[in-house]
Design an enzyme around this catalytic site. Structure first.
Site, PDB file in Angstrom:
ATOM      1  N   GLU A 158     -26.009   5.055  -3.278  1.00 49.45           N
ATOM      2  CA  GLU A 158     -26.253   5.481  -4.452  1.00 49.45           C
ATOM      3  C   GLU A 158     -27.743   5.362  -5.026  1.00 49.45           C
ATOM      4  O   GLU A 158     -27.914   4.745  -6.099  1.00 49.45           O
ATOM      5  CB  GLU A 158     -25.467   4.390  -5.484  1.00 49.45           C
ATOM      6  CG  GLU A 158     -24.117   4.162  -5.031  1.00 49.45           C
ATOM      7  CD  GLU A 158     -23.332   3.062  -5.865  1.00 49.45           C
ATOM      8  OE1 GLU A 158     -23.742   2.536  -6.799  1.00 49.45           O
ATOM      9  OE2 GLU A 158     -21.865   3.102  -5.713  1.00 49.45           O
ATOM     10  N   GLU A 264     -14.719   5.012   0.239  1.00 50.40           N
ATOM     11  CA  GLU A 264     -14.500   4.249  -0.419  1.00 50.40           C
ATOM     12  C   GLU A 264     -13.024   4.566  -1.154  1.00 50.40           C
ATOM     13  O   GLU A 264     -13.373   4.673  -2.552  1.00 50.40           O
ATOM     14  CB  GLU A 264     -15.450   3.407  -1.395  1.00 50.40           C
ATOM     15  CG  GLU A 264     -16.688   3.052  -0.559  1.00 50.40           C
ATOM     16  CD  GLU A 264     -17.780   2.561  -1.358  1.00 50.40           C
ATOM     17  OE1 GLU A 264     -17.635   2.178  -2.740  1.00 50.40           O
ATOM     18  OE2 GLU A 264     -18.797   2.573  -1.107  1.00 50.40           O
TER      19      GLU A 264
HETATM   20  C1  XIL Z   1     -17.832  -3.214  -5.405  1.00 49.93           C
HETATM   21  C2  XIL Z   1     -16.755  -4.486  -4.787  1.00 49.93           C
HETATM   22  O1  XIL Z   1     -15.688  -3.870  -4.747  1.00 49.93           O
HETATM   23  C3  XIL Z   1     -16.737  -5.498  -6.177  1.00 49.93           C
HETATM   24  O2  XIL Z   1     -16.249  -6.728  -5.521  1.00 49.93           O
HETATM   25  C4  XIL Z   1     -18.290  -6.047  -6.573  1.00 49.93           C
HETATM   26  O3  XIL Z   1     -18.003  -6.985  -7.308  1.00 49.93           O
HETATM   27  C5  XIL Z   1     -19.007  -4.834  -7.015  1.00 49.93           C
HETATM   28  O4  XIL Z   1     -18.978  -3.716  -5.602  1.00 49.93           O
HETATM   29  N1  XIL Z   1     -19.699   1.173  -4.876  1.00 49.93           N
HETATM   30  C6  XIL Z   1     -19.834   0.601  -3.484  1.00 49.93           C
HETATM   31  C7  XIL Z   1     -19.226  -0.766  -3.476  1.00 49.93           C
HETATM   32  O5  XIL Z   1     -20.590   1.274  -2.936  1.00 49.93           O
HETATM   33  O6  XIL Z   1     -20.375  -1.536  -2.694  1.00 49.93           O
HETATM   34  C8  XIL Z   1     -18.819  -1.390  -4.589  1.00 49.93           C
HETATM   35  O7  XIL Z   1     -18.015  -2.305  -4.370  1.00 49.93           O
HETATM   36  C9  XIL Z   1     -17.831  -0.351  -5.455  1.00 49.93           C
HETATM   37  C10 XIL Z   1     -18.728   0.810  -6.135  1.00 49.93           C
END
Ligand code: XIL
Length: 363
Positions: A158, A264
């Site tokens: 990101e 994801e």
């Molecule tokens: C999220 C997790 O799912 C949560 O438990 C945490 O509180 C915050 O992060 N993008 C990403 C992930 O790359 O690491 C994130 O995961 C969601 C968005």
């Protein structure tokens, strides 16, 4: 008709049907059905890894895992040079026991990174040299610890804005400047030359963001290929992205010569985003009140997952893995019903629809 004919008919009637129907023809689990297409992964927090009932479901359906939080900077190195690998190691051990591959997430991200990384001894802004030294120590220690056990890493997560420019508000950007991506990938390549190094981000079906990122990656790779792959997070919803947007995003990863990871995936079923329920692009001209209300979310979600996976399967040549961001709705970072298992870990129709689709798609 001779007695021979009747004898054959009688014999068939009384013989139990086994071989062709119930055995080989169709795979029962997602991980079996996915063979020959791409790996299927799931993000697990440590509490799911430790739960025998839950981790059995994960190992049954998936052949790839990633820590939801436990390999982020703040988890692995909460204090300078004090590394805490216990929870990450537990996931690796679980994966090895069950023949699953492990994905590493993530080395450089503006979130879930402790403040000490960017501070000097007096609490002021640390110098570029100091932050680089800390980043090198982190990447070296973590990637060497998991060498041979973790093959793919999200090196940078990101780092771009929705307009496709570097995110200047990131503490990594403030410390390292424009070279931050090149620095991180160079360090990662040195730490583990065998690892596959990935840039990962969200909203990738949006043209300005994705195109800005791919352009930057191509530029960096021109000198020497240090970025092997790209991760499209896939935090999507019922209306966005459109199927055309997904296809276009996949095509551009292929053209850039990058391995593609859907990293994801989850489908937000929030009411405010729910205005058509069928892959229609989010459209300000649509008045949600004129649309049919959704009466059975399981069916709508099933159709949405199915249409998305139809595209993934068509593009299996470039997609290395598809990972869902959580096992079930009770263990999701978003509200609603985004995943393939419900809050009580019952499989949803969406899961069976993906398995059926894979079974009937020629490899
Ligand atoms: C999220 C997790 O799912 C949560 O438990 C945490 O509180 C915050 O992060 N993008 C990403 C992930 O790359 O690491 C994130 O995961 C969601 C968005």
């Amino acid at each position: 008709p001779k007695p021979a004919l009747q004898a054959i008919i009688d014999l068939m009637n009384k013989t139990p049907k086994t071989a062709k129907t119930s055995n080989s023809a169709s795979a029962k689990t997602l991980r079996d059905a996915s063979k020959g297409f791409f790996e299927v992964g799931v993000a697990l927090p440590d509490r799911v890894v430790r739960d025998e009932r839950l981790n059995k479901i994960a190992a049954l359906q998936f052949n790839r895992v990633v820590c939801e939080n436990e390999m982020k900077f703040e988890s692995l190195e909460p204090q300078e040079n004090r590394f805490t690998f216990e929870r990450g190691d537990r996931l690796v051990e679980f994966a090895q026991k069950n023949g699953m591959s492990v994905h590493g997430h993530t080395l450089v991200w503006h979130a879930q990174t402790p403040r000490w990384v960017f501070q000097d001894a007096n609490g002021g802004q640390a110098s570029k040299e100091l932050v680089m030294k800390r980043l090198k120590n982190h990447i070296d220690t973590v990637m060497k610890h998991y060498k041979g056990k973790i093959k793919t890493w999200d090196v940078v997560n990101e780092a771009f804005t929705d307009q496709g420019n570097l995110r200047t508000s990131s503490p990594w950007y403030r410390a390292l400047g424009n070279d931050l991506i090149k620095i991180a990938f160079t360090l990662a390549r040195e730490a583990d030359p065998d690892a596959i190094l990935i840039y990962n981000d969200y909203s990738m079906p949006n043209d300005p963001k994705r195109q800005g990122i791919i352009k930057a990656i191509k530029e960096i790779n021109k000198e020497k290929k240090i970025i092997d792959g790209i991760g499209y997070q896939g935090h999507w919803d019922l209306n966005w992205p459109s199927l055309a947007q997904i296809q276009k995003a996949i095509d551009e990863a292929r053209e850039a010569g990058l391995k593609l990871y859907i990293s994801e995936l989850d489908i937000n079923t929030d009411r405010s985003k729910r205005n058509s329920g069928r892959g229609l692009e989010a459209n300000p001209e649509i008045d949600p009140s004129t649309l049919q209300p959704i009466t059975d979310m399981n069916v709508v979600l099933r159709d949405r997952y199915r249409e998305i996976f139809e595209i993934f399967l068509k593009n299996a040549d470039v997609i290395e893995a598809v990972t869902v961001w959580g096992l079930d709705d009770a263990h999701s970072w978003i509200r609603g019903e985004p995943l393939l298992y419900d809050r009580n870990q019952n499989p949803k129709p969406a899961l069976q629809a993906i398995i059926d689709l894979m079974n009937k798609t020629p490899k």
